[in-house]
Design an enzyme around this catalytic site. Sequence first.
Site, PDB file in Angstrom:
ATOM      1  N   ASP A  35      -3.659   6.299  -3.179  1.00 58.23           N
ATOM      2  CA  ASP A  35      -2.530   5.752  -2.443  1.00 58.23           C
ATOM      3  C   ASP A  35      -1.792   4.744  -3.323  1.00 58.23           C
ATOM      4  O   ASP A  35      -2.124   4.554  -4.495  1.00 58.23           O
ATOM      5  CB  ASP A  35      -2.972   5.148  -1.109  1.00 58.23           C
ATOM      6  CG  ASP A  35      -3.820   3.900  -1.244  1.00 58.23           C
ATOM      7  OD1 ASP A  35      -4.349   3.646  -2.342  1.00 58.23           O
ATOM      8  OD2 ASP A  35      -3.958   3.166  -0.249  1.00 58.23           O
ATOM      9  N   SER A  83       0.823  -1.204   0.000  1.00 62.17           N
ATOM     10  CA  SER A  83       0.000   0.000   0.000  1.00 62.17           C
ATOM     11  C   SER A  83       0.858   1.257   0.000  1.00 62.17           C
ATOM     12  O   SER A  83       1.604   1.509  -0.939  1.00 62.17           O
ATOM     13  CB  SER A  83      -0.970  -0.040   1.188  1.00 62.17           C
ATOM     14  OG  SER A  83      -1.881   1.014   1.118  1.00 62.17           O
TER      15      SER A  83
END
Length: 454
Positions: free
Chosen positions: A243, A99
Site C-alpha cells: 500500500d 496510507s
Amino acid sequence: MAADLSQIVKAYDVRGVVPDQWDEALAELFGAAFVQVTEADGIVIGHDMRPSSPGLAAAFARGATRRGADVTLIGLCSTDQLYFASGHLGLPGAMFTASHNPAQYNGIKMCRAGAAPVGRDTGLADIRALVERWTDQGAPEPVATPGTVTERDTLAEYATHLLSLVDLSAMRPLKVVVDAGNGMGGHTVPTVFAALPLTVVPMYFELDGTFPNHEANPLDPANIVDLQQRVREEGADLGLAFDGDADRCFVVDERGEGVSPSAITALVAARELDKHPGSTVIHNLITSWSVPEVVRELGGTPVRTRVGHSFIKEEMARTGAVFGGEHSAHYYFRDFWNADTGMLAALHVLAALGSQGKPLSELVAQYDRYAGSGEINSTVDDQAGRLAAVREAFGTRPGVTLDELDGLTVTSADWWFNLRPSNTEPLLRLNVESRDAETLAALRDEVLAIVRAD
C-alpha cells in the site's frame, strides 16, 4: 487556519485533506503538542512521497524543537521504517502519510518510544485538546533552549534488522513481481531484496504521491489487476503488492490469484511457532477460522481481538504474543516492537516458498480452508437500527451464538458473520465465512437484504 479537529483527528491518527482541513501551521502545533504529551527530549520524524509531506514534516519538527525536543529527520521512509527507527533509537516518532488515501490527503501516525501506538486513549485525545487550545489562544512561547535538528538515513539499518529476523539461507531463486503502487515500497524493496536470490520485476516503483496508475490500496481487487496479469505474463513464482506507506503487503500466487491475508497470517504464525513453540498468536475477529485452528494444531495459543492496530498491539504487549495478523494485511511481530510490517511478512512468505519446491498455491492451500466473502460495505443512515434488525433476525435461531466484541458476530457450527460499523463513515462492514460456497452466498444475501432494506 480555522480547523475542525473533529474531522481530522481519528481513532488512531490524524488524517485529512491538505490544505482544506489542515496545513503546515497546524502541523507545527501538532509537533509542539506531541512533545508536551509524550514528555520527549527527542523524537524521530519520517514522511512518505506525497507532495505535501516534506513541508508538513518540517513544520512538525519546528513545533517540536520550539518545545525543546531534539529532532532526528529520517526523510523518505515507509511507515514500518519509521517504527523501526522509533524502536531502534528509543524515541517517540511521527510518520507523515495518509496510507492509501487519495493524493490530496495527508496525515500523521504517531508512536511513543519503542513504536508503542499513540491513539485516542493513549495520548491522541490529549494532543488534540492542546492543539485546539493553542488554535484559539495562540501557540505557546518557545522554550529558552530550543531543540536541534539532525538528519539520519535508516534504510540500510532497517533492511539489516528485517533480514536478521528470517532465515533465508535455504531459499531457492524466485521470480517475484512487486507492485509498489507509486508508494514507499519503491523506496524500501530495492534495498531489502538486494542480497536475496530474487529476480524482481518492478511495477510502479516511481515515488509519486499523485498515484497515477492506481490507488495504493491492494485490498481493493481493482488495484491488483495489473499485478495479477503481470505475474501470469512473467511466469513468476508470486506477486507482492504494497500500500501507499508500505506497511501492508498483499500476496498473489503463481496463477495470479490473490492469497487471503488470513492464509498469510496462518502461514507466518506456523513459522513463528516453529521458532517459538507454545507462543501466543493474536488474530482479529474477522480473520478466518483457519487461523486459530492452525495455531492450536501447532501447540500455540490463539487470542481473538477487535479490529484495529491499537487493539492488536495492546494484546501483543499484554500477552507477550510472538505474532499478530489482521484481515486487512497488517502483520505484527514481537521482534519488531509489536509493530506492523508488511515487509517482514513478505520475507516470511519468500522464505517459506523458497525453502521447498511446491508452488505458492499448493503451499497456502493448507491454510485456506473455508469460503470467505471478503469485506462488503453498505452505506446506511441508521447503523444502530440495521444492526438491531440483524440481531433480532438471528438471535433466536437454534445453535446460534452472538457476541458484540466488535459490532455483531453471529456464529453457528458451519458459518459465522460479523457486521460492524465504520468509525469514520456511515457504513456497515460485513464479513462472512462458511464451510462451503453455497451456504456463504445464501447467508451473505440474507444479511445484506436486512442491512440494505428500505
